[in-house]
Scaffold this motif. Structure first.
Motif, PDB file in Angstrom:
ATOM      1  N   ARG A 142      35.393  -5.073  48.536  1.00  0.00           N
ATOM      2  CA  ARG A 142      35.392  -6.360  49.241  1.00  0.00           C
ATOM      3  C   ARG A 142      34.082  -6.648  49.953  1.00  0.00           C
ATOM      4  NH1 ARG A 142      36.661  -5.727  54.824  1.00  0.00           N
ATOM      5  NH2 ARG A 142      37.069  -3.545  55.365  1.00  0.00           N
TER       6      ARG A 142
ATOM      7  N   LEU B 288      31.538  -8.964  47.848  1.00  0.00           N
ATOM      8  CA  LEU B 288      31.980 -10.212  47.212  1.00  0.00           C
ATOM      9  C   LEU B 288      30.986 -11.353  47.391  1.00  0.00           C
ATOM     10  CD1 LEU B 288      35.832 -10.515  47.804  1.00  0.00           C
ATOM     11  CD2 LEU B 288      34.610 -10.060  45.680  1.00  0.00           C
TER      12      LEU B 288
ATOM     13  N   ALA C 112      29.834 -15.081  45.188  1.00  0.00           N
ATOM     14  CA  ALA C 112      30.415 -16.279  45.781  1.00  0.00           C
ATOM     15  C   ALA C 112      29.913 -17.563  45.125  1.00  0.00           C
ATOM     16  CB  ALA C 112      30.126 -16.311  47.279  1.00  0.00           C
TER      17      ALA C 112
ATOM     18  N   TRP D 257      37.353 -17.113  36.980  1.00  0.00           N
ATOM     19  CA  TRP D 257      38.448 -16.725  37.861  1.00  0.00           C
ATOM     20  C   TRP D 257      38.351 -15.225  38.095  1.00  0.00           C
ATOM     21  CZ3 TRP D 257      42.452 -13.250  37.155  1.00  0.00           C
ATOM     22  CH2 TRP D 257      43.509 -13.304  38.072  1.00  0.00           C
ATOM     23  N   PHE D 258      38.476 -14.812  39.354  1.00  0.00           N
ATOM     24  CA  PHE D 258      38.307 -13.409  39.712  1.00  0.00           C
ATOM     25  C   PHE D 258      39.613 -12.817  40.237  1.00  0.00           C
ATOM     26  CE2 PHE D 258      33.972 -14.990  39.974  1.00  0.00           C
ATOM     27  CZ  PHE D 258      33.220 -13.935  39.478  1.00  0.00           C
TER      28      PHE D 258
ATOM     29  N   VAL E  27      40.563  -9.521  42.421  1.00  0.00           N
ATOM     30  CA  VAL E  27      39.938  -8.507  43.275  1.00  0.00           C
ATOM     31  C   VAL E  27      41.039  -7.627  43.861  1.00  0.00           C
ATOM     32  CG1 VAL E  27      38.661  -8.124  45.421  1.00  0.00           C
ATOM     33  CG2 VAL E  27      37.917  -9.890  43.827  1.00  0.00           C
TER      34      VAL E  27
ATOM     35  N   ALA F 260      33.155 -15.616  49.408  1.00  0.00           N
ATOM     36  CA  ALA F 260      33.772 -15.032  48.228  1.00  0.00           C
ATOM     37  C   ALA F 260      33.855 -16.112  47.144  1.00  0.00           C
ATOM     38  CB  ALA F 260      35.158 -14.508  48.563  1.00  0.00           C
ATOM     39  N   PRO F 261      34.048 -15.736  45.906  1.00  0.00           N
ATOM     40  CA  PRO F 261      34.181 -16.748  44.847  1.00  0.00           C
ATOM     41  C   PRO F 261      35.351 -17.679  45.142  1.00  0.00           C
ATOM     42  CG  PRO F 261      33.897 -14.558  43.896  1.00  0.00           C
ATOM     43  CD  PRO F 261      34.114 -14.366  45.369  1.00  0.00           C
TER      44      PRO F 261
ATOM     45  N   ARG G 197      37.445 -19.252  43.094  1.00  0.00           N
ATOM     46  CA  ARG G 197      38.628 -19.018  42.254  1.00  0.00           C
ATOM     47  C   ARG G 197      38.936 -17.525  42.299  1.00  0.00           C
ATOM     48  NH1 ARG G 197      38.131 -21.053  36.514  1.00  0.00           N
ATOM     49  NH2 ARG G 197      40.410 -21.098  36.692  1.00  0.00           N
ATOM     50  N   LEU G 198      39.798 -17.158  43.226  1.00  0.00           N
ATOM     51  CA  LEU G 198      39.966 -15.750  43.564  1.00  0.00           C
ATOM     52  C   LEU G 198      41.430 -15.441  43.846  1.00  0.00           C
ATOM     53  CD1 LEU G 198      38.520 -13.017  44.447  1.00  0.00           C
ATOM     54  CD2 LEU G 198      38.568 -13.954  46.762  1.00  0.00           C
ATOM     55  N   GLU G 199      41.898 -14.348  43.275  1.00  0.00           N
ATOM     56  CA  GLU G 199      43.207 -13.790  43.630  1.00  0.00           C
ATOM     57  C   GLU G 199      42.988 -12.366  44.116  1.00  0.00           C
ATOM     58  OE1 GLU G 199      47.516 -12.563  41.618  1.00  0.00           O
ATOM     59  OE2 GLU G 199      46.400 -14.293  40.840  1.00  0.00           O
ATOM     60  N   VAL G 200      43.622 -12.000  45.228  1.00  0.00           N
ATOM     61  CA  VAL G 200      43.420 -10.695  45.850  1.00  0.00           C
ATOM     62  C   VAL G 200      44.705  -9.879  45.765  1.00  0.00           C
ATOM     63  CG1 VAL G 200      42.842  -9.480  47.974  1.00  0.00           C
ATOM     64  CG2 VAL G 200      41.684 -11.628  47.423  1.00  0.00           C
TER      65      VAL G 200
END
Length: 253
Positions: free
Chosen positions: A143, A146, A150, A156-157, A159, A169-170, A172-175
């Protein structure tokens, strides 16, 4: 006359890795005083046995002062392979204090037949290689880095991190909040469920997160590997906890 008591060997482990925790466990009980230092970047770290301290030292000079004040005789640099500044601080502090220094460094990963690996020398270089090459990226570089991705607004990322990342952070991001080790079956399912077409990782080495590489190979997914940063020269190294224990036995206070 009674024999003189053996001097106490105080081992300071610069930790934050699985190997550091296993070393602290392996030295209990033993003729050592063991202190593990953690950087404090993880909100709820798994604490090893023995004494612990959390937080920075204030550079090489601060580390040297702590070594002197606490009577540290042996210093084991078991930090993450990408914690480059701390390894240089350890080398400088050992030179200033005369503490015996060993780097416990897990071997890096090696590509196997069927792997499609590309290499980058840094996170910014890895980010520069991504535009246009992938749509759905599994980013496993931690993290803290990131921000280097960004500016990438199209991909789409996914992480995975122990703690939630902060901006930048980017977009389009799912954590996924999770902590290794990870299983091969779990990594296969994750790559398939999220339709990943590129895996980005640091060459961290070790077994805890290696299954993602096998899963990517099986699925024909290319992997972008960030090479390890330079380390101080002239520092003896060990590749395992057992080798570190042998070194401690052969280096009395």
């Amino acid at each position: 006359m009674p024999a003189e008591p053996s001097p106490v060997r105080h081992v300071l482990i610069l930790g934050g890795t699985t190997e550091a925790r296993r070393l602290a466990e392996a030295l209990q009980p033993a003729p050592y005083r063991v202190t593990t230092s953690l950087a404090g970047r993880v909100g709820a770290p798994v604490l090893p046995p023995g004494e612990t301290r959390i937080g920075g030292f204030g550079g090489a000079a601060g580390l040297a002062d702590w070594i002197t004040a606490q009577g540290v005789t042996h210093l084991v640099d078991a930090t993450h392979p990408f914690a480059e500044r701390m390894s240089f601080n350890a080398a400088e502090a050992a030179a200033l204090t005369g503490a015996a220094l060993l780097a416990l460094r897990r071997p890096g990963w090696t590509a196997a037949p069927g792997d499609a690996w590309t290499f980058a020398d840094s996170l910014p270089e890895a980010a520069a290689l991504l535009p246009g090459s992938a749509r759905r990226i599994f980013l496993t570089t931690g993290r803290m880095g990131l921000r280097h991705f960004a500016h990438l607004t199209e991909p789409w990322f996914l992480v995975r991190s122990v703690d939630a990342p902060a901006a930048p952070a980017p977009p389009r991001l799912e954590v996924l909040l999770d902590r290794g080790p990870f299983s091969l079956d779990g990594e296969r399912e994750l790559l398939a469920r999220h339709r990943i077409d590129v895996l980005v990782t640091k060459d961290s080495g070790g077994d805890a997160t290696a299954p993602k590489l096998t899963a990517a190979r099986e699925a024909g997914i290319p992997v972008l590997v960030v090479r390890r940063p330079p380390v101080p020269t002239g520092v003896p190294e060990a590749a395992s906890v057992e080798a570190t224990r042998r070194w401690l036995s052969s280096h009395p206070a």
